[in-house]
Design an enzyme around this catalytic site. Structure first.
Site, PDB file in Angstrom:
ATOM      1  N   ASN A  92       0.855  -1.185   0.000  1.00  0.00           N
ATOM      2  CA  ASN A  92       0.000   0.000   0.000  1.00  0.00           C
ATOM      3  C   ASN A  92       0.899   1.247   0.000  1.00  0.00           C
ATOM      4  OD1 ASN A  92      -1.257   1.973   2.437  1.00  0.00           O
ATOM      5  ND2 ASN A  92      -2.624   1.554   0.729  1.00  0.00           N
ATOM      6  N   THR A 135      -8.501   4.219   1.588  1.00  0.00           N
ATOM      7  CA  THR A 135      -9.528   3.180   1.585  1.00  0.00           C
ATOM      8  C   THR A 135      -8.902   1.796   1.741  1.00  0.00           C
ATOM      9  OG1 THR A 135     -10.910   4.540   0.140  1.00  0.00           O
ATOM     10  CG2 THR A 135     -11.436   2.196   0.265  1.00  0.00           C
ATOM     11  N   GLU A 136      -7.773   1.575   1.056  1.00  0.00           N
ATOM     12  CA  GLU A 136      -7.061   0.316   1.224  1.00  0.00           C
ATOM     13  C   GLU A 136      -6.611   0.141   2.670  1.00  0.00           C
ATOM     14  OE1 GLU A 136      -3.859   0.524  -1.519  1.00  0.00           O
ATOM     15  OE2 GLU A 136      -5.123   0.300  -3.292  1.00  0.00           O
ATOM     16  N   LEU A 137      -6.146   1.240   3.275  1.00  0.00           N
ATOM     17  CA  LEU A 137      -5.657   1.164   4.653  1.00  0.00           C
ATOM     18  C   LEU A 137      -6.775   0.746   5.606  1.00  0.00           C
ATOM     19  CD1 LEU A 137      -3.380   1.597   6.691  1.00  0.00           C
ATOM     20  CD2 LEU A 137      -4.091   4.001   6.846  1.00  0.00           C
TER      21      LEU A 137
END
Length: 1036
Positions: free
Chosen positions: A37, A105-107
């Site tokens: 990420n 959002t990935e986090l």
């Protein structure tokens, strides 16, 4: 994942703040290890690209960005799937990180996954994540507040705050001096610590009645609990199958990969095994094993157990099995604090004592599962399998077999032993005589110990004696070492063991003894027995006074006084340090085996019985003077792991004069020994002298050259040994010389070439004299080189060390990371049969002269991570029968000439993720009867369907696609389909997997194509089992 890669494939509609998952792409077929990420414009061109490369070099498969996206797949679906399957998440937070809504959002998804997240703060500080209103993220969050809902902004803020609470890597110019390479390597090391594979534990192949109980336990483990860690207790009497059930559950979760790390700890209460360092204690051994399994630490890298255990929560959910617990304190010594385990962790404990499990359960909620006896049908199946080799009994035996199986009370161990005791008893006379006796003996008493005692009573006197010897002394020994001592008894006719080989075979046939080959097949495997059978043997031995195995000196005195003349074996190794007067031994006129580890003895050792064959006194404490032994029949003497006293004894000239028949002398890890007495030369029959780990040994006496029967000399890790005596070459029967890591040795005798009998030589090539010594051993058959560098290779070539090794058949290089080439004279080894390269991590290619090895039958390439290609001359190896390639991460292609290997019978390729499509010439391998491909990416991508139809063992199939990455194609006329090879990091194991058929893909006259899952490794394997005879008919 950076914004640009996503924007190029943005779907037209998606929910705000969510990564959309395409309905046509439910589960990715790529198994990513790491999800990276990051925000591309900040770090992609530099740190991230280098980290991605380093992870791939380490054998991992990271998900980076558009380069990782599958063509034809929606970008957001691919990312969502990658997030889900990746085992580890790495978040690289840079100054512009918060500007990317995709990164944030990935986090959020990463922090919710429960999987390990490794933060890397690249030129930002943790405080910047805790207070986003200030610092580098303030401007980005002001923009987000204008475009996003308050809920979503708060979600992002909370994810950053939680990330800041995790111990992170902080890249600052002042700390790393601008050197990103150091940071990159540290991140890779942490990722590797999380992603090491977990292998299943060995389990019986034929299981009956286990699956139902296993499924019930697994369902129980899924029930929500108030505490974050689940505790499952398996309780039941001995022999009922607690260990088997625990192994089945453990292997199930190995396949499911629900846990980040797993450990199976067995409470081995037998201290006699010479496989491990004796004296470390059960507690220390279990602690070291847990740290090794969870953190993948080597023993010499482990610090304080309390400190290391405190880090355990960072591993994520783990599974630990503690098998055969007897005391609550044993649990407390291993699991120091349940609260330190990450949520979702599970501990499984097996015990015969319900109160022990209840006491443990006071610390948290525990589910108790009482392991039930087998039902009538399952009991009959298990008994029949061991008595007749089939689930069904022959018709005329069915009634009696049912009666015997009922008498065993549904206890798996009793059923197995009773059935094995009646194997081959299938004549009419047996039906009339032996079977009714078994029914009468068992049907009225179903207690497991009585069932086992009945099997013991069926043994001959010689078999009984050997059974008791193993239970009290030899359990955990190499079979060949024990047999050497039994055979010495045969020669002297002192104890009635006249047919030791036959007696041992009978014990194995009756399932009373098993040969464990999991620790290697050298030495004939390890003698092992079930704990209940060992208890039976010790109880019988104590009762009749022949074999005394005690935990306290007072018990020893009581047992000896009952009948000292009957005592054949005395073992007080479990009693800890205590004082014993040697006067107790004066009446033991039949003593053959004596184990006194750690005992403090007073008196005169001269009064020990002259019949003594084996004397073990490990961890010998200090006494007033060295023991002078007068034991004319002594075969094996073990003073290993002793310190001061061993030094005094070893330097005393008279110490060995009374042992003229000694065959084995073990002084392993006697670190205080500086030299040996001159009297060692009087041991004219000595065959093994083991000085491994005597780190302070400085010299060997010249009289060592008088050991005319010495076959094996071990001086590995004798770091202060300066030289070998000039008399060494005069040893006429020396076959094995193992001298790896003798770092102070500056020379060897110039007459080393006279050692014409030396067949095995283990050495490193730290100096040029090592290479010279190799070249002088013209009779060598096996050469193992350790820690070799390019300089060592040059010495081999310049001294023509390989030119005269005309008898060399096995040549191995172990752990040679500084070696980038092989000797160009290797082609002179015209009789070489086996070539192994293990962990030669900088070796990029094999020399063309390797094609001159016309008699080579096996080529084994393992963990040569820089090896890119194999030479075209590979096809010249016309005698090659086996080719193993494992974890050669950089290997991109096989040469077209591989099709010329007309004798190749087995080809195994494992863990070569960069391998390009297989060459068409594979179709020409007419002698091939086994092809194995494991974890090398997509079978479709390797072009397997394009190549396989040309192989004789493939037969005819109409399959049009091969899903997955594991394939075994095998001729069933040569091998059981359940066997396969795999690399367990230390050696290539040939294992019989517990293969459960998931579905049949295709079946025809030539065989069948099926999808199976191995319970031990968790692999899903596409298996083509081919029938040769049918194929020949088709071909005609």
């Amino acid at each position: 994942m950076d914004d640009q890669s996503l924007e190029q494939s943005r779907p037209r509609k998606r929910h705000r703040g969510q990564i959309e998952c395409s309905s046509s792409f439910e589960v990715t077929d790529v198994d990513y290890d790491v999800f990276l990420n990051h925000r591309g414009p900040d770090v992609k061109a530099g740190f991230i690209s280098h980290l991605d490369e380093a992870l791939r070099t380490a054998g991992l498969n990271p998900f980076l960005d558009k380069a990782s996206l599958r063509k034809g797949r929606p970008a957001f679906g691919s990312i969502n799937d990658a997030l889900e399957v990746a085992k580890i998440h790495v978040a690289v937070v840079s100054k512009g990180y918060a500007e990317s809504k995709y990164c944030l959002t990935e986090l959020v998804a990463m922090m919710r996954s429960g999987k390990p997240v490794i933060p890397v703060f690249y030129d930002v500080e943790p405080v910047d994540l805790r207070w986003v209103e200030n610092g580098p993220f303030a401007k980005a969050f002001e923009k987000h507040k204008l475009k996003r809902t308050p809920e979503q902004v708060e979600e992002w803020r909370e994810a950053l705050f939680k990330l800041a609470e995790i111990t992170a890597f902080c890249f600052r110019l002042c700390d790393y001096k601008g050197n990103e390479a150091e940071l990159k390597q540290e991140v890779v090391d942490v990722v590797l610590s999380f992603t090491c594979r977990v292998e299943g534990v060995p389990i019986e192949h034929h299981l009956v009645g286990v699956e139902e109980q296993m499924n019930a336990c697994i369902m129980t483990m899924k029930v929500p609990m108030s505490s974050p860690t689940r505790l499952l207790g398996l309780v039941g009497m001995g022999g009922i199958g607690k260990t088997t059930l625990a192994k089945a559950i453990f292997n199930h979760f190995v396949g499911c990969k629900n846990f980040q790390a797993m450990s199976f700890l067995q409470m081995d209460y037998n201290p006699l095994s010479n496989m491990e360092e004796v004296g470390s204690g059960l507690r220390k051994r279990l602690q070291l094993q847990l740290l090794k399994d969870i953190f993948h630490l080597r023993d010499n890298n482990q610090g304080s157990y309390i400190r290391e255990f405190g880090k355990i929560s960072c591993k994520g959910p783990i599974l630990v099995v503690l098998d055969d617990l007897r005391e609550k304190s044993e649990f407390d010594q291993v699991i120091l604090d349940m609260d330190l385990l990450a949520p979702g962790s599970c501990i499984i404990v097996t015990s015969r004592d319900r109160d022990v499990l209840k006491a443990i359960g006071k610390r948290c909620n525990i589910f108790l599962h009482e392991v039930r006896p087998l039902g009538s049908d399952d009991s009959q199946k298990l008994f029949n399998f061991h008595a007749f080799g089939d689930d069904e009994a022959p018709p005329k035996f069915k009634s009696l077999a049912n009666d015997v199986s009922k008498a065993c009370g549904g206890l798996p161990l009793a059923l197995k032993v009773a059935g094995s005791s009646l194997i081959n008893k299938n004549s009419d006379e047996d039906l009339e005589c032996i079977w009714p006796e078994a029914v009468d003996a068992l049907k009225n008493d179903a207690h497991v110990m009585d069932v086992l005692r009945w099997s013991y009573k069926c043994l001959s006197n010689e078999e009984k004696m050997m059974f008791l010897d193993i239970a009290c002394i030899f359990c955990g020994w190499w079979r060949d070492e024990a047999m050497k001592i039994w055979k010495s008894c045969k020669k002297t006719s002192c104890c009635g063991l006249l047919t030791p080989h036959t007696s041992l075979a009978k014990l194995i046939d009756k399932s009373l003894i098993v040969i464990d080959t999991t620790k290697g097949e050298q030495g004939g495997g390890v003698l092992a027995m079930h704990g209940l059978l060992q208890d039976l043997g010790r109880n019988v031995g104590m009762h009749d006074g022949s074999h005394i195995w005690v935990e306290r000196a007072t018990c020893m005195v009581e047992a000896i006084n009952q009948g000292p003349m009957r005592v054949r074996a005395l073992n007080v190794a479990n009693g800890g340090e205590h004082e014993v007067e040697f006067g107790y031994f004066i009446k033991m006129t039949n003593l053959h085996f004596l184990v006194l580890d750690g005992c403090f003895l007073t008196g005169d050792l001269k009064i020990i019985c002259k019949k003594l064959k084996y004397f073990q006194w490990r961890h010998m404490p200090m006494i007033q003077r060295p023991p002078v032994l007068n034991l004319t029949n002594l075969i094996s003497l073990d003073f290993s792991h002793s310190t001061k006293e061993a030094s005094l004894w070893a330097e005393s000239n008279p110490a060995l004069e009374g042992c003229p028949n000694l065959l084995n002398l073990d002084l392993t890890n006697c670190t205080s020994i500086i030299t040996l007495p001159d009297s060692i030369g009087q041991l004219s029959r000595l065959q093994l002298l083991d000085l491994d780990g005597c780190r302070n040994l400085q010299k060997l006496p010249s009289t060592i050259g008088q050991l005319s029967h010495l076959e094996k000399l071990r001086i590995q890790e004798c770091e202060n040994l300066e030289s070998l005596p000039d008399s060494i070459p005069s040893l006429p029967r020396l076959q094995h010389l193992l001298m790896y890591t003798c770092t102070s040795m500056s020379k060897v005798p110039e007459t080393m070439g006279l050692m014409t009998g030396l067949t095995k030589f283990d050495t490193d090539l730290a100096t040029e004299w090592h290479a010279v010594a190799v070249g002088q051993q013209h009779g060598l058959k096996e050469l193992n080189v350790w820690k070799c560098s390019d300089e060592g290779i040059t010495w081999l070539d310049t001294n023509s060390s390989l030119a005269h090794l005309h008898h060399l058949s096995d040549f191995s290089f172990y752990d040679c990371p500084a070696m980038s080439k092989l000797p160009h004279t290797i082609g002179l080894l015209t009789n070489l049969d086996w070539l192994l390269l293990w962990r030669c991590e900088n070796l990029r290619e094999l020399p063309n002269c390797i094609g001159q090895l016309k008699l080579l039958t096996a080529l084994d390439l393992r963990r040569c991570s820089s090896l890119e290609t194999l030479p075209d001359c590979l096809g010249a190896l016309t005698s090659l029968e086996w080719l193993w390639i494992a974890h050669c991460r950089s290997l991109t292609k096989l040469p077209e000439s591989i099709g010329h290997l007309s004798s190749l019978r087995g080809l195994s390729i494992e863990g070569c993720g960069e391998l390009q499509p297989l060459p068409e010439s594979l179709r020409q391998l007419s002698a091939l009867w086994r092809l194995q491909i494991l974890d090398c990416g997509s079978l479709e991508g390797l072009g397997v369907l394009r190549v396989l139809p040309g192989l004789r063992i493939w037969g005819c199939t109409s399959a049009t696609n091969l899903s997955g990455s594991c394939l075994i194609v095998q001729d069933r006329n040569y091998r059981d389909p359940s066997w396969y090879w795999y690399d367990d990091f230390n050696e290539y194991l040939d294992v019989c997997g517990d293969l459960k058929e998931m579905r049949v893909v295709e079946a025809n006259d030539c065989g069948f194509l099926r999808l199976v899952q191995d319970a031990e490794s968790g692999r899903s394997i596409l298996q083509r089992v081919h029938k040769v005879d049918c194929c020949k008919l088709v071909m005609l």
